[in-house]
Design a protein around this motif. Structure first.
Motif, mmCIF file in Angstrom:
data_model
loop_
_atom_site.group_PDB
_atom_site.id
_atom_site.type_symbol
_atom_site.label_atom_id
_atom_site.label_comp_id
_atom_site.label_asym_id
_atom_site.label_seq_id
_atom_site.Cartn_x
_atom_site.Cartn_y
_atom_site.Cartn_z
ATOM 1 N N ILE A 12 -34.535 48.743 -5.114
ATOM 2 C CA ILE A 12 -33.793 49.929 -5.557
ATOM 3 C C ILE A 12 -34.407 51.185 -4.958
ATOM 4 C CG2 ILE A 12 -33.314 51.370 -7.583
ATOM 5 C CD1 ILE A 12 -33.024 48.721 -9.159
ATOM 6 N N ARG A 13 -35.718 51.273 -4.995
ATOM 7 C CA ARG A 13 -36.387 52.458 -4.433
ATOM 8 C C ARG A 13 -36.094 52.573 -2.942
ATOM 9 N NH1 ARG A 13 -40.774 54.169 -1.904
ATOM 10 N NH2 ARG A 13 -41.714 56.126 -2.549
ATOM 11 N N LYS A 14 -36.235 51.474 -2.207
ATOM 12 C CA LYS A 14 -35.972 51.480 -0.763
ATOM 13 C C LYS A 14 -34.524 51.884 -0.477
ATOM 14 C CE LYS A 14 -35.676 48.319 3.170
ATOM 15 N NZ LYS A 14 -35.802 46.927 3.596
ATOM 16 N N PHE A 15 -33.611 51.303 -1.220
ATOM 17 C CA PHE A 15 -32.188 51.568 -1.047
ATOM 18 C C PHE A 15 -31.887 53.058 -1.191
ATOM 19 C CE2 PHE A 15 -27.965 51.967 -3.076
ATOM 20 C CZ PHE A 15 -27.180 51.349 -2.127
ATOM 21 N N HIS A 63 -25.206 44.964 -4.632
ATOM 22 C CA HIS A 63 -25.090 45.894 -3.507
ATOM 23 C C HIS A 63 -26.477 46.247 -2.971
ATOM 24 C CE1 HIS A 63 -21.053 46.688 -5.216
ATOM 25 N NE2 HIS A 63 -20.733 47.051 -3.989
ATOM 26 N N ILE A 64 -27.365 46.586 -3.871
ATOM 27 C CA ILE A 64 -28.708 47.029 -3.484
ATOM 28 C C ILE A 64 -29.498 45.891 -2.861
ATOM 29 C CG2 ILE A 64 -30.902 47.892 -4.405
ATOM 30 C CD1 ILE A 64 -29.134 49.466 -6.458
ATOM 31 N N ILE A 65 -29.424 44.730 -3.456
ATOM 32 C CA ILE A 65 -30.161 43.574 -2.939
ATOM 33 C C ILE A 65 -29.638 43.178 -1.561
ATOM 34 C CG2 ILE A 65 -30.645 41.134 -3.341
ATOM 35 C CD1 ILE A 65 -30.455 41.843 -6.405
ATOM 36 N N ALA A 66 -28.317 43.200 -1.370
ATOM 37 C CA ALA A 66 -27.732 42.865 -0.061
ATOM 38 C C ALA A 66 -28.160 43.887 0.988
ATOM 39 C CB ALA A 66 -26.210 42.797 -0.155
#
Length: 186
Positions: free
Chosen positions: A42-45, A78-81
């Motif tokens: 999540i942070r990276k995204f 969405h975030i994981i993808a």
């Protein structure tokens, strides 16, 4: 440690009102190592999305988290993808039963996996959905995302089962246009 990571995730997901049920399913009884991976993702995204949003504007004030996320409604998938975390994607899919949900703009996890060149997530999602090239609200498809970012292997994978291998957006923009504009002429 679990509460520390959950607190980080809750900071980021407090505006995802449309998808609160999915977030709760993913986080319910989830091991700490999975929650940690999701928090990092999540942070990276968001750091990359905010950077992309503001990098073209000189002296632009980055939007607040609330401004940035209020209208987009991303799910954990969405975030994981976007981050390309395949094992975490399978885990989240198993917890939610969702494979390729759309956000308010019509974007799906498949759009983000194609954009990032994450072949394993693309293969996994394509094996589980009927619409192999879902369009966003503007007509852009995962194939557009892969072509724009020069991911030839994903383009070939996406085009295998499509009737129209060069679909246009609402303005007639095709994956070939996206690839050519970005110098991806393979």
């Amino acid at each position: 440690e679990r509460f520390y990571w959950l607190r980080i995730i809750k900071i980021f997901n407090k505006n995802f009102l449309e998808h609160q049920v999915l977030w709760k399913k993913v986080l319910e009884k989830t091991p700490v190592n999975i929650i940690r991976q999701l928090a990092y993702a999540i942070r990276k995204f968001f750091m990359q999305k905010v950077h992309r949003c503001c990098s073209h504007r000189i002296n632009a004030r980055p939007p607040s988290f609330e401004e940035f996320t209020a209208s987009l409604q991303w799910t954990p998938l969405h975030i994981i993808a976007y981050c390309g975390l395949f094992e975490l994607y399978k885990y989240a899919h198993g917890k939610t039963g969702e494979v390729n949900p759309q956000n308010i703009n019509g974007e799906t996890p498949l759009h983000f996996a194609c954009q990032g060149g994450h072949v394993n997530i693309c293969v996994y999602v394509l094996g589980k959905i009927n619409d192999k090239n879902p369009g966003r609200n503007d007509g852009g498809t995962p194939l557009h995302s892969a072509a724009q970012n020069g991911h030839l292997e994903i383009c070939k994978l996406m085009m295998k089962g499509l009737e129209n291998s060069n679909p246009g957006t609402n303005k007639g923009w095709t994956p070939m246009h996206s690839a050519a504009l970005n110098g991806n002429l393979k």
